[in-house]
Design an enzyme around this catalytic site. Structure first.
Site, mmCIF file in Angstrom:
data_model
loop_
_atom_site.group_PDB
_atom_site.id
_atom_site.type_symbol
_atom_site.label_atom_id
_atom_site.label_comp_id
_atom_site.label_asym_id
_atom_site.label_seq_id
_atom_site.Cartn_x
_atom_site.Cartn_y
_atom_site.Cartn_z
ATOM 1 N N SER A 1 0.969 -1.216 0.114
ATOM 2 C CA SER A 1 -0.114 -0.132 -0.013
ATOM 3 C C SER A 1 1.034 0.955 -0.033
ATOM 4 O O SER A 1 1.836 1.093 0.068
ATOM 5 C CB SER A 1 -0.962 0.222 1.251
ATOM 6 O OG SER A 1 -0.297 0.474 2.291
ATOM 7 N N LYS A 2 0.317 2.369 0.141
ATOM 8 C CA LYS A 2 1.135 3.505 0.035
ATOM 9 C C LYS A 2 1.911 3.922 1.163
ATOM 10 O O LYS A 2 2.820 4.653 1.052
ATOM 11 C CB LYS A 2 0.047 4.773 -0.115
ATOM 12 C CG LYS A 2 -0.551 4.951 -1.358
ATOM 13 C CD LYS A 2 -0.969 6.305 -1.709
ATOM 14 C CE LYS A 2 -1.504 6.553 -3.135
ATOM 15 N NZ LYS A 2 -2.884 6.981 -3.284
#
Ligand code: GLU
Length: 481
Positions: free
Chosen positions: A247-248
């Site tokens: 994920s980010k």
């Protein structure tokens, strides 16, 4: 019908091209190119609220940058809603689906009632209540009541032989009758995918593991529509180095972000190819042609893949040093221009010298940005001194100034501006001073480039030329005394 393998990448244009999507696209592309099949692109834009043209453009741009060319015209899922609805009606006519007149409000109330019973009580559509007797249905239809079309999940088990996971089986009793066409006439995801995959004559569906739970529903739809099943291959998820889903939080997850920090497309593809696939043996570094030649579904892995940015940088370094110089120059050129280090015209007029410079720098660089940073002292008149390099190599200012003065003398007196002459005179100088050559080369490197790392000192002198080298040594001496 054709025997040519046909694969597709089917992104939803609701954001950028994620590295996970790019990996899926790459595997489909590699396989299609390997077997002489077709690689098609389908934009799944039925979610009108979230799909954007910018996202579609970004996905195309990302694929182009990676070198993943597609065959035939792009298919926009949203333009085929009439076919999706026709397929749903076909299933209705054949008895594989039925009308559901439940309104949104009723559905919500039913769901709330079950959920109020507490944990462990999950709402499930009760076919006995929803699938009304024929006369009832006809009466409601005659009154113009809106309805959704719901698929009638048959008894039994739905299974397939996945190219990655071998046999996967779902008992049908765990699959509730699912809506295929909403009451507003819009298709539900699984129906649209199957309708399109049939229309596009897709033979192999290769996509992320997160779609495994959709596959039994899709298989049931294929069967009910009387269409041949494609082969399925579900690729492992991509995790960050901490083992959690990428994920980010893990840093850049957009392909474009890596492009902008100077990752080469061939390195990105090579790195992505190894996320869920192994060519066997110790081979790791492969350009597109080799990836195509080696790609094989037998090498697909089940285990989650780990996205390690350090490995990506390492891979990029490998590609930087292996790619033909024309390709390296092509990729570095815009970055040098963007950094204001050369103009387009200068890149042309000094092409040979610049290529020589880049060729020397690339072996010590991991990214294009590294090259740009390292190229700066050769392309700017003024240099910036790296404080660490100065602290380390110019520790004793007086003796450094003295060494640099002696080196300046030797360089100035060189009979010819050749690597041989530089080597002979600088080594002779070290010997006459009774010190190791490195004791002269290191402070000289800082004087010439401002940096602690550079190509060999003779190459640096050669690149800079005599005048500029002497000028920089003079500046260094004046800073030291
Ligand atoms: N549009 C889906 C996604 O972006 C892919 C559908 C598929 O590959 O079947 O996850």
């Amino acid at each position: 019908m054709t025997d040519t393998p046909r694969l597709r990448f089917a992104p939803s244009p609701t954001g950028y091209l994620h590295v996970g999507g790019a990996r899926t696209a790459l595997f489909n592309w590699l396989y299609a190119r390997k077997v002489g099949g077709q690689f098609l692109l389908r934009v799944e834009d039925t979610d009108k609220a979230r799909s954007t043209d910018e996202s579609t453009a970004a996905i195309f741009e990302g694929l182009r940058w990676l070198g993943l060319d597609w065959d035939e015209e792009v298919v926009y899922q949203g333009s085929h809603e009439a076919r999706h609805a026709a397929d749903a009606r076909r299933l209705l006519a054949s008895g594989h689906a039925y009308c559901d007149f439940t309104t949104q409000a009723e559905l919500q109330a039913q769901r709330a009632a079950v959920e109020a019973k507490g944990p462990g009580h999950a709402f499930r559509v009760d076919r006995a209540k929803v699938d009304l007797p024929k006369a009832d249905v006809e009466a409601r239809l005659a009154r113009g009541e809106p309805y959704a079309i719901r698929f009638r999940v048959p008894d039994g088990t739905t299974e397939w032989k996945d190219l990655v996971h071998e046999r996967i089986a779902f008992p049908n009793k765990d699959i509730e009758d699912f809506i295929i066409l909403r009451s507003d006439g819009s298709p539900v995801y699984n129906l649209a995918v199957v309708s399109d995959d049939i229309a596009m004559r897709i033979t192999l569906v290769m996509r992320g593991d997160d779609h495994i739970s959709n596959t039994p529903k899709q298989i049931l739809l294929y069967r009910a529509l009387g269409a041949a099943l494609p082969t399925f291959a579900h690729l492992p998820m991509i995790h960050g180095t901490d083992g959690k889903k990428l994920s980010k939080r893990h840093g850049a997850t957009a392909v474009a972000d890596w492009q902008h920090v100077g990752i080469l497309p061939s390195a990105m593809c090579n790195f992505l190819a190894l996320l869920g696939w192994s060519p066997g043996g110790d081979i790791e570094v492969m350009l597109h042609e080799e990836l195509i030649a080696r790609f094989d579904t037998a090498g697909l892995l089940k285990k989650a893949a780990v996205f390690d940015p350090k490995k990506l940088e390492w891979m990029n370094g490998q590609h930087l040093s292996r790619l033909p110089m024309t390709e390296v120059a092509l990729r570095v050129r815009p970055a040098l221009i963007a950094a204001g280090l050369v103009s387009d015209a200068e890149f042309e007029s000094r092409h040979e010298w610049i290529v020589k410079l880049l060729d020397l720098l690339r072996v010590r660089a991991r990214t294009i940005d590294d090259i740009v940073r390292q190229a700066t002292p050769y392309l700017r008149e003024e240099i910036a001194y790296d404080p660490d390099a100065v602290a380390k190599q110019w520790k004793d200012r007086a003796s450094t100034a003295e060494l640099l003065t002696a080196a300046r003398g030797a360089i100035d007196a060189m009979p010819a501006w050749t690597v041989d002459a530089m080597e002979a005179s600088l080594r002779a100088l070290a010997e006459s001073k009774g010190i190791q050559a490195g004791k002269i080369f290191q402070p000289l490197r800082v004087a010439l480039t401002g940096l602690g790392v550079s190509p060999g000192i003779f190459e640096v002198l050669d690149l800079l030329g005599k005048e500029r080298s002497l000028r920089r040594i003079d500046t260094a001496i004046s800073l030291l005394i």
